[in-house]
Design an enzyme around this catalytic site. Structure first.
Site, PDB file in Angstrom:
ATOM      1  N   GLN A   1       8.600   8.469 -14.420  1.00  0.00           N
ATOM      2  CA  GLN A   1       9.135   9.587 -13.663  1.00  0.00           C
ATOM      3  C   GLN A   1      10.662   9.561 -13.665  1.00  0.00           C
ATOM      4  O   GLN A   1      11.280   8.555 -14.015  1.00  0.00           O
ATOM      5  CB  GLN A   1       8.635   9.525 -12.216  1.00  0.00           C
ATOM      6  CG  GLN A   1       8.954   8.227 -11.509  1.00  0.00           C
ATOM      7  CD  GLN A   1       8.031   7.937 -10.359  1.00  0.00           C
ATOM      8  OE1 GLN A   1       7.258   8.773  -9.915  1.00  0.00           O
ATOM      9  NE2 GLN A   1       8.084   6.724  -9.835  1.00  0.00           N
TER      10      GLN A   1
ATOM     11  N   HIS B   1       5.984   8.663   8.340  1.00  0.00           N
ATOM     12  CA  HIS B   1       5.493   7.298   8.159  1.00  0.00           C
ATOM     13  C   HIS B   1       4.908   6.703   9.439  1.00  0.00           C
ATOM     14  O   HIS B   1       3.959   5.914   9.369  1.00  0.00           O
ATOM     15  CB  HIS B   1       6.605   6.429   7.574  1.00  0.00           C
ATOM     16  CG  HIS B   1       6.929   6.789   6.157  1.00  0.00           C
ATOM     17  ND1 HIS B   1       8.015   7.572   5.822  1.00  0.00           N
ATOM     18  CD2 HIS B   1       6.275   6.521   4.997  1.00  0.00           C
ATOM     19  CE1 HIS B   1       8.021   7.754   4.510  1.00  0.00           C
ATOM     20  NE2 HIS B   1       6.989   7.137   3.988  1.00  0.00           N
TER      21      HIS B   1
ATOM     22  N   ASP C   1       8.612   3.197  -1.976  1.00  0.00           N
ATOM     23  CA  ASP C   1       9.874   3.216  -1.236  1.00  0.00           C
ATOM     24  C   ASP C   1       9.892   2.211  -0.082  1.00  0.00           C
ATOM     25  O   ASP C   1      10.942   1.978   0.530  1.00  0.00           O
ATOM     26  CB  ASP C   1      10.182   4.616  -0.701  1.00  0.00           C
ATOM     27  CG  ASP C   1       9.017   5.235   0.073  1.00  0.00           C
ATOM     28  OD1 ASP C   1       8.273   4.476   0.736  1.00  0.00           O
ATOM     29  OD2 ASP C   1       8.838   6.464   0.007  1.00  0.00           O
TER      30      ASP C   1
ATOM     31  N   ASP D   1      -1.356   0.243 -12.057  1.00  0.00           N
ATOM     32  CA  ASP D   1      -2.108   1.440 -11.713  1.00  0.00           C
ATOM     33  C   ASP D   1      -3.087   1.086 -10.600  1.00  0.00           C
ATOM     34  O   ASP D   1      -3.878   0.141 -10.716  1.00  0.00           O
ATOM     35  CB  ASP D   1      -2.866   1.940 -12.947  1.00  0.00           C
ATOM     36  CG  ASP D   1      -3.682   3.182 -12.656  1.00  0.00           C
ATOM     37  OD1 ASP D   1      -4.771   3.042 -12.064  1.00  0.00           O
ATOM     38  OD2 ASP D   1      -3.235   4.281 -13.014  1.00  0.00           O
ATOM     39  N   ALA D   2      -3.048   1.825  -9.489  1.00  0.00           N
ATOM     40  CA  ALA D   2      -3.865   1.498  -8.321  1.00  0.00           C
ATOM     41  C   ALA D   2      -5.354   1.542  -8.642  1.00  0.00           C
ATOM     42  O   ALA D   2      -6.137   0.717  -8.136  1.00  0.00           O
ATOM     43  CB  ALA D   2      -3.538   2.458  -7.177  1.00  0.00           C
TER      44      ALA D   2
ATOM     45  N   ASP E   1      -0.938   6.208  -0.002  1.00  0.00           N
ATOM     46  CA  ASP E   1       0.217   7.105   0.139  1.00  0.00           C
ATOM     47  C   ASP E   1       0.669   7.585  -1.231  1.00  0.00           C
ATOM     48  O   ASP E   1       1.784   7.317  -1.669  1.00  0.00           O
ATOM     49  CB  ASP E   1       1.347   6.366   0.865  1.00  0.00           C
ATOM     50  CG  ASP E   1       2.492   7.296   1.253  1.00  0.00           C
ATOM     51  OD1 ASP E   1       2.266   8.520   1.312  1.00  0.00           O
ATOM     52  OD2 ASP E   1       3.615   6.794   1.473  1.00  0.00           O
TER      53      ASP E   1
END
Length: 477
Positions: free
Chosen positions: A213, A243, A267, A321-322, A339
Site C-alpha cells: 500500500q 479505538h 498503527d 497475512d491474518a 480491525d
C-alpha cells in the site's frame, strides 16, 4: 503497473487487474495484427517502437497520478495508456521475429523470443512488488522500466548496425529519451508530491510505498491523519472515540482475559487501549505490512500517539497475512480484535467471510469474545448487517453496536461470542469518551440503521464487497 496504480487509487483490485490485463492483451493482439503493414525499415520501426514504449510506459504512472489529482479523466487515460502500450508491445514482438528471420531457423526464433519474453515478464512481476515499489515507488518504478526499454533500443542500434540507414539519428533519439527518463526519475518525488497535494487537503508530512500500500500522513495544526491507498484510517483528533469503542465494550466484560489477539491495526492504537488492562499478559498483533508496524514503532510523533504500544514487552508483532496465520497457529486467545480496513475489495473481503470467522472461533477461548470493525451501519447498511449475518452463520452470537466518529460519521462494530453478553459495569481509568453509563446506548440502533436483509459473505460468493460498493454509491459517497 497500471493495475497496481488503479487499485491504489480506485480500490477493487480484482476488477482493476482484470480489466487492465484484459485491455492490455486485446491491445497486444491488435498490435500484432498491425505489424503486417510494416514492410520496410523493420529495424528502424522496432527501435522506434521500443522508444515509444519507453516514453509512454515510463511516464504512465506520473500521468495517471496527475490525471487523478487534477481531472475527471483518470479512467479514460488509464485504458488509453494500457491500450497504446499493449499495441506497441504486440507490434514489437512480430517485428523482432522478422528481424531475426534470416539469422536463425523459424522454430528457434519463435521459441527463443517468446521464451525470453515470458521469462522477462515473470522477472518483472516478481521485482515489481518485492523490490521496485518499496524502494522506488510507483512513479519511479515505471520510469525504471522505461529506462530499460530505451536501453534495449540503444543496444539494438549497435546490434543491427549493418542494416540501419539512419543509425546516428536513432542513437541520438535513444540518448535523448534516456536523458528525459533519467530527469523524470530524479524529479519523480516532486511530481508525486505535487499530485498528492491536490488529493489531500492538509500538508503531507510523510509518504512511503510498501509492498502492499501507499502510506501517507498529513498534518494540520494538531490533527494528524493516516491514509492508506488514499483512504482515511484515522484522525488524531478523534481516533480515541473509535479505538475506545472498538476495544473496551468487549475487553472490559472479560476480567479474566490474559491473552489478546489484534488482527490488523498496525498503527498500534487498538493495542494501546488493550494495554490499559494490567491483567493482560500478552498481546499478539498480526498485521500484513511490516512497513506499517515499523513506522508506528519508531516515528516519534506516531509513538507518542500510540503511547509506544508496539515497543511494550507485552506485545508481539507478527507480519503475516491474518488468514494464513490463523489457519496455522494453535494458540488460544481470550479476546480478539479484528480491525481490518473496510471490505472495499476482494482481497480484504476474504477477512470477513464465514471461513475466516470459523478459523477465528477455533482460536477463541470458551468464554472469549471477538470484536469486528464492521464499516458504517448508516452509509453501508447492507454491508454492516451482512457482516453480522456472516458471524452468526459461523456459529457466533452477536451484539452489534455503533457510535459517532466526527472524521467518519456513524460507525459500527460487532461483538461476537458463544454466550450471553452484558455491558461491563466498569471501564479502565483515563478514557476520554466511553463511560459505563453510556455503554447501553451504543447498542441501540435508530430506525434508519436497524437490521435489513443481507446475505452471508462466503469465499465462493463474496456478496459483502458488492454490498459495500453499492451502498456507498447509493449514499452518494
Amino acid at each position: 503497473m497500471a493495475g497496481a496504480l488503479s487499485s491504489y487509487l480506485l480500490g477493487d483490485s480484482v476488477m482493476q487487474f482484470s480489466t487492465v490485463i484484459g485491455t492490455y492483451l486485446a491491445a497486444m493482439g491488435v498490435g500484432s495484427w498491425l505489424s503486417r503493414f510494416v514492410t520496410r525499415g523493420i529495424v528502424e520501426r522496432f527501435v522506434a517502437t521500443e522508444l515509444l514504449v519507453a516514453v509512454i510506459g515510463g511516464f504512465s504512472s506520473a500521468a495517471l497520478f496527475l490525471a487523478f489529482a487534477y481531472t475527471d479523466a483518470f479512467r479514460v487515460l488509464l485504458y488509453a495508456l494500457v491500450a497504446v502500450i499493449g499495441a506497441l508491445v504486440g507490434l514489437e514482438i512480430p517485428l523482432l521475429m522478422r528481424i531475426l528471420k534470416g539469422r536463425f531457423e523459424f522454430k528457434d526464433i519463435v521459441a527463443n523470443v517468446l521464451a525470453w519474453d515470458y521469462i522477462g515478464a515473470l522477472g518483472a512481476s516478481l521485482l515489481f512488488p518485492a523490490v521496485l515499489v518499496p524502494q522506488l515507488g510507483l512513479v519511479r518504478s515505471a520510469i525504471a522500466f522505461g529506462i530499460v526499454n530505451a536501453g534495449v533500443a540503444l543496444w539494438s542500434t549497435h546490434l543491427f548496425r549493418e542494416v540501419l540507414v539512419e543509425r546516428r539519428a536513432l542513437q541520438g533519439a535513444c540518448v535523448a529519451v534516456l536523458a528525459l527518463l533519467c530527469a523524470g526519475f530524479v524529479g519523480a518525488e516532486r511530481l508525486t508530491r505535487a499530485a498528492e497535494r491536490s488529493i489531500y487537503a492538509d500538508e503531507i508530512v510523510f509518504t512511503r510505498d510498501s509492498r502492499y500500500q501507499r502510506i501517507v500522513l498529513t498534518a494540520w495544526k494538531d490533527d494528524l491523519r493516516l491514509f492508506l491507498n488514499g483512504h482515511l484510517q484515522f484522525s488524531s483528533r478523534d481516533e480515541y472515540r473509535y479505538h475506545e469503542a472498538l476495544v473496551h465494550p468487549g475487553l472490559a466484560a472479560l476480567p479474566g482475559a490474559r491473552r489478546v489477539l489484534v488482527l490488523g491495526g498496525g498503527d498500534g492504537l487498538a493495542v494501546r487501549e488493550v494495554l490499559r488492562y494490567p491483567g493482560v499478559q500478552q498481546v499478539t498483533l498480526v498485521d500484513l505490512d511490516p512497513e506499517m508496524t515499523r513506522l508506528f514503532a519508531t516515528h516519534p510523533v506516531l509513538t507518542k500517539l500510540n503511547a509506544g504500544a508496539l515497543k511494550s514487552p507485552r506485545v508481539r508483532v507478527v507480519n503475516e497475512d491474518a488468514f494464513l496465520w490463523l489457519s496455522r497457529t494453535d494458540e488460544m486467545f481470550d479476546f480478539v480484535v479484528a480491525d481490518f480496513p473496510d471490505p472495499s475489495n476482494y482481497a480484504v473481503g476474504k477477512l470477513y467471510t464465514t471461513a475466516f470467522y470459523r478459523l477465528l472461533a477455533r482460536r477463541l477461548s470458551r468464554d472469549g469474545l471477538a470484536v469486528v470493525q464492521s464499516t458504517s451501519p448508516m452509509f453501508a447498511r447492507r454491508a454492516f448487517w451482512s457482516i453480522d449475518a456472516t458471524l452468526r452463520d459461523a456459529g457466533f452470537r452477536t451484539r452489534p453496536y455503533h457510535l459517532y466518529v466526527p472524521s467518519f460519521g456513524e460507525w459500527g462494530f460487532i461483538l461476537a461470542g458463544r454466550g450471553e453478553y452484558a455491558p461491563p459495569s466498569a471501564l479502565p481509568a483515563g478514557l476520554r469518551f466511553l463511560t459505563p453509563s453510556g455503554l447501553p446506548a451504543l447498542f441501540d440502533f435508530p430506525a434508519d440503521m436497524r437490521p435489513v436483509r443481507a446475505g452471508v459473505n462466503r469465499l465462493d460468493d463474496p456478496v459483502l464487497v458488492r454490498y459495500y460498493d453499492q451502498d456507498w454509491k447509493d449514499f452518494g459517497a
